[in-house]
Design a protein around this motif. Structure first.
Motif, PDB file in Angstrom:
ATOM      1  N   ALA A  48     -66.578  53.478 -87.610  1.00  0.00           N
ATOM      2  CA  ALA A  48     -65.294  53.692 -88.281  1.00  0.00           C
ATOM      3  C   ALA A  48     -65.393  53.396 -89.774  1.00  0.00           C
ATOM      4  O   ALA A  48     -66.077  52.464 -90.189  1.00  0.00           O
ATOM      5  CB  ALA A  48     -64.229  52.814 -87.649  1.00  0.00           C
ATOM      6  N   LYS A  49     -64.671  54.200 -90.524  1.00  0.00           N
ATOM      7  CA  LYS A  49     -64.499  53.974 -91.955  1.00  0.00           C
ATOM      8  C   LYS A  49     -63.032  53.649 -92.166  1.00  0.00           C
ATOM      9  O   LYS A  49     -62.161  54.279 -91.573  1.00  0.00           O
ATOM     10  CB  LYS A  49     -64.899  55.222 -92.734  1.00  0.00           C
ATOM     11  N   PHE A  50     -62.766  52.677 -92.998  1.00  0.00           N
ATOM     12  CA  PHE A  50     -61.405  52.192 -93.191  1.00  0.00           C
ATOM     13  C   PHE A  50     -60.908  52.486 -94.597  1.00  0.00           C
ATOM     14  O   PHE A  50     -61.683  52.528 -95.546  1.00  0.00           O
ATOM     15  CB  PHE A  50     -61.343  50.682 -92.930  1.00  0.00           C
ATOM     16  N   SER A  51     -59.582  52.651 -94.696  1.00  0.00           N
ATOM     17  CA  SER A  51     -58.965  52.821 -96.008  1.00  0.00           C
ATOM     18  C   SER A  51     -57.528  52.329 -95.951  1.00  0.00           C
ATOM     19  O   SER A  51     -57.051  51.902 -94.898  1.00  0.00           O
ATOM     20  CB  SER A  51     -59.015  54.288 -96.446  1.00  0.00           C
ATOM     21  N   ALA A  52     -56.862  52.397 -97.057  1.00  0.00           N
ATOM     22  CA  ALA A  52     -55.453  52.010 -97.184  1.00  0.00           C
ATOM     23  C   ALA A  52     -55.206  50.554 -96.827  1.00  0.00           C
ATOM     24  O   ALA A  52     -54.222  50.217 -96.186  1.00  0.00           O
ATOM     25  CB  ALA A  52     -54.562  52.942 -96.356  1.00  0.00           C
ATOM     26  N   GLY A  53     -56.122  49.699 -97.245  1.00  0.00           N
ATOM     27  CA  GLY A  53     -55.860  48.274 -97.152  1.00  0.00           C
ATOM     28  C   GLY A  53     -56.296  47.561 -95.895  1.00  0.00           C
ATOM     29  O   GLY A  53     -56.017  46.380 -95.740  1.00  0.00           O
ATOM     30  N   ILE A  54     -56.967  48.232 -94.952  1.00  0.00           N
ATOM     31  CA  ILE A  54     -57.459  47.497 -93.788  1.00  0.00           C
ATOM     32  C   ILE A  54     -58.974  47.598 -93.712  1.00  0.00           C
ATOM     33  O   ILE A  54     -59.587  48.531 -94.220  1.00  0.00           O
ATOM     34  CB  ILE A  54     -56.827  47.964 -92.455  1.00  0.00           C
ATOM     35  N   SER A  55     -59.575  46.606 -93.071  1.00  0.00           N
ATOM     36  CA  SER A  55     -61.031  46.571 -92.941  1.00  0.00           C
ATOM     37  C   SER A  55     -61.461  46.456 -91.488  1.00  0.00           C
ATOM     38  O   SER A  55     -62.644  46.338 -91.208  1.00  0.00           O
ATOM     39  CB  SER A  55     -61.594  45.396 -93.741  1.00  0.00           C
ATOM     40  N   GLY A  56     -60.512  46.470 -90.570  1.00  0.00           N
ATOM     41  CA  GLY A  56     -60.841  46.374 -89.152  1.00  0.00           C
ATOM     42  C   GLY A  56     -59.647  46.753 -88.299  1.00  0.00           C
ATOM     43  O   GLY A  56     -58.509  46.748 -88.765  1.00  0.00           O
ATOM     44  N   PHE A  57     -59.932  47.113 -87.032  1.00  0.00           N
ATOM     45  CA  PHE A  57     -58.865  47.498 -86.117  1.00  0.00           C
ATOM     46  C   PHE A  57     -59.280  47.162 -84.690  1.00  0.00           C
ATOM     47  O   PHE A  57     -60.348  47.555 -84.244  1.00  0.00           O
ATOM     48  CB  PHE A  57     -58.556  48.984 -86.243  1.00  0.00           C
ATOM     49  N   GLN A  58     -58.427  46.405 -83.995  1.00  0.00           N
ATOM     50  CA  GLN A  58     -58.688  46.026 -82.610  1.00  0.00           C
ATOM     51  C   GLN A  58     -57.515  46.411 -81.728  1.00  0.00           C
ATOM     52  O   GLN A  58     -56.363  46.350 -82.152  1.00  0.00           O
ATOM     53  CB  GLN A  58     -58.900  44.517 -82.486  1.00  0.00           C
ATOM     54  N   ILE A  59     -57.846  46.781 -80.497  1.00  0.00           N
ATOM     55  CA  ILE A  59     -56.839  47.038 -79.476  1.00  0.00           C
ATOM     56  C   ILE A  59     -57.121  46.067 -78.335  1.00  0.00           C
ATOM     57  O   ILE A  59     -58.226  46.054 -77.794  1.00  0.00           O
ATOM     58  CB  ILE A  59     -56.903  48.485 -78.958  1.00  0.00           C
ATOM     59  N   ALA A  60     -56.141  45.249 -77.992  1.00  0.00           N
ATOM     60  CA  ALA A  60     -56.279  44.302 -76.888  1.00  0.00           C
ATOM     61  C   ALA A  60     -55.394  44.746 -75.735  1.00  0.00           C
ATOM     62  O   ALA A  60     -54.255  45.169 -75.945  1.00  0.00           O
ATOM     63  CB  ALA A  60     -55.887  42.898 -77.341  1.00  0.00           C
ATOM     64  N   ILE A  61     -55.931  44.676 -74.523  1.00  0.00           N
ATOM     65  CA  ILE A  61     -55.178  44.992 -73.321  1.00  0.00           C
ATOM     66  C   ILE A  61     -54.781  43.660 -72.711  1.00  0.00           C
ATOM     67  O   ILE A  61     -55.620  42.811 -72.443  1.00  0.00           O
ATOM     68  CB  ILE A  61     -56.022  45.805 -72.305  1.00  0.00           C
ATOM     69  N   SER A  62     -53.485  43.466 -72.515  1.00  0.00           N
ATOM     70  CA  SER A  62     -53.027  42.164 -72.033  1.00  0.00           C
ATOM     71  C   SER A  62     -52.089  42.329 -70.852  1.00  0.00           C
ATOM     72  O   SER A  62     -51.489  43.379 -70.653  1.00  0.00           O
ATOM     73  CB  SER A  62     -52.321  41.403 -73.154  1.00  0.00           C
ATOM     74  N   GLU A  63     -51.979  41.294 -70.089  1.00  0.00           N
ATOM     75  CA  GLU A  63     -51.054  41.272 -68.955  1.00  0.00           C
ATOM     76  C   GLU A  63     -49.656  40.868 -69.402  1.00  0.00           C
ATOM     77  O   GLU A  63     -48.697  41.108 -68.703  1.00  0.00           O
ATOM     78  CB  GLU A  63     -51.558  40.289 -67.880  1.00  0.00           C
ATOM     79  N   GLY A  64     -49.562  40.262 -70.568  1.00  0.00           N
ATOM     80  CA  GLY A  64     -48.263  39.767 -70.998  1.00  0.00           C
ATOM     81  C   GLY A  64     -47.833  40.321 -72.332  1.00  0.00           C
ATOM     82  O   GLY A  64     -47.300  41.412 -72.430  1.00  0.00           O
ATOM     83  N   ASP A  65     -48.106  39.574 -73.373  1.00  0.00           N
ATOM     84  CA  ASP A  65     -47.574  39.875 -74.701  1.00  0.00           C
ATOM     85  C   ASP A  65     -48.128  41.169 -75.287  1.00  0.00           C
ATOM     86  O   ASP A  65     -49.308  41.275 -75.576  1.00  0.00           O
ATOM     87  CB  ASP A  65     -47.892  38.728 -75.662  1.00  0.00           C
ATOM     88  N   GLU A  66     -47.212  42.122 -75.456  1.00  0.00           N
ATOM     89  CA  GLU A  66     -47.553  43.328 -76.196  1.00  0.00           C
ATOM     90  C   GLU A  66     -47.012  43.135 -77.601  1.00  0.00           C
ATOM     91  O   GLU A  66     -46.051  42.411 -77.803  1.00  0.00           O
ATOM     92  CB  GLU A  66     -46.861  44.551 -75.588  1.00  0.00           C
ATOM     93  N   HIS A  67     -47.639  43.760 -78.565  1.00  0.00           N
ATOM     94  CA  HIS A  67     -47.054  43.726 -79.898  1.00  0.00           C
ATOM     95  C   HIS A  67     -47.380  45.008 -80.634  1.00  0.00           C
ATOM     96  O   HIS A  67     -48.341  45.703 -80.332  1.00  0.00           O
ATOM     97  CB  HIS A  67     -47.499  42.502 -80.693  1.00  0.00           C
ATOM     98  N   LEU A  68     -46.523  45.310 -81.574  1.00  0.00           N
ATOM     99  CA  LEU A  68     -46.738  46.452 -82.437  1.00  0.00           C
ATOM    100  C   LEU A  68     -47.898  46.128 -83.366  1.00  0.00           C
ATOM    101  O   LEU A  68     -48.569  45.116 -83.211  1.00  0.00           O
ATOM    102  CB  LEU A  68     -45.463  46.746 -83.233  1.00  0.00           C
ATOM    103  N   VAL A  69     -48.102  46.950 -84.325  1.00  0.00           N
ATOM    104  CA  VAL A  69     -49.196  46.750 -85.258  1.00  0.00           C
ATOM    105  C   VAL A  69     -48.985  45.456 -86.036  1.00  0.00           C
ATOM    106  O   VAL A  69     -47.931  45.231 -86.610  1.00  0.00           O
ATOM    107  CB  VAL A  69     -49.299  47.935 -86.238  1.00  0.00           C
ATOM    108  N   LYS A  70     -50.007  44.607 -86.021  1.00  0.00           N
ATOM    109  CA  LYS A  70     -50.023  43.394 -86.838  1.00  0.00           C
ATOM    110  C   LYS A  70     -51.181  43.509 -87.807  1.00  0.00           C
ATOM    111  O   LYS A  70     -52.230  44.052 -87.459  1.00  0.00           O
ATOM    112  CB  LYS A  70     -50.274  42.151 -85.977  1.00  0.00           C
ATOM    113  N   VAL A  71     -51.001  42.990 -88.993  1.00  0.00           N
ATOM    114  CA  VAL A  71     -52.086  42.976 -89.964  1.00  0.00           C
ATOM    115  C   VAL A  71     -52.245  41.553 -90.462  1.00  0.00           C
ATOM    116  O   VAL A  71     -51.296  40.940 -90.943  1.00  0.00           O
ATOM    117  CB  VAL A  71     -51.800  43.928 -91.150  1.00  0.00           C
ATOM    118  N   GLU A  72     -53.454  41.023 -90.295  1.00  0.00           N
ATOM    119  CA  GLU A  72     -53.784  39.692 -90.790  1.00  0.00           C
ATOM    120  C   GLU A  72     -55.150  39.759 -91.450  1.00  0.00           C
ATOM    121  O   GLU A  72     -56.101  40.287 -90.857  1.00  0.00           O
ATOM    122  CB  GLU A  72     -53.824  38.677 -89.645  1.00  0.00           C
TER     123      GLU A  72
END
Length: 122
Positions: A48-72
């Motif tokens: 992957a190549k990144f632009s527009a202010g991000i340097s990484g992207f993860q998708i987590a599959i969870s049994e509980g807490d879902e969340h929209l896009v977070k950036v940290e």
């Protein structure tokens, strides 16, 4: 694969969106991994190549807490339920040519103009 981050789309100011541009092969691989892995790091598992202010992207599959896009610290993440991961995988399986776009609205309103994840085939 190219991954961009935006906090605007043409119809207003919805939550932030991650835009993923990828080949058909990458779409198939992403679809499969959504079904069989609990965590996908598109930063390292895909070229992957990144632009527009991000340097990484993860998708987590969870049994509980879902969340929209977070950036940290410049890294974007999305947390999905197994059901939503399956739904997105099925949507990806329906892609059969370049130029197709999938809009995923994670807050459940199914409004393409408020999509949090946009996957475009190149």
């Amino acid at each position: 694969m190219r991954i961009e981050f935006t906090n605007e789309v043409a119809f207003g100011e919805p939550p932030p969106s991650v835009i993923v541009s990828c080949t058909l092969r990458e779409v198939r691989e992403l679809s499969s991994r959504l079904l069989h892995q609990d965590k996908l790091d598109l930063s390292s598992e895909f070229e992957a190549k990144f632009s527009a202010g991000i340097s990484g992207f993860q998708i987590a599959i969870s049994e509980g807490d879902e969340h929209l896009v977070k950036v940290e610290d410049g890294k974007a993440s999305i947390s999905l339920s197994r059901e939503n991961a399956r739904t997105i995988s099925e949507m990806l399986n329906g892609v059969d040519s370049a130029g197709q776009t999938i809009y995923v609205d994670l807050d459940g309103l199914d409004l393409f103009e408020e999509a949090n994840l946009i996957i475009y085939t190149i």
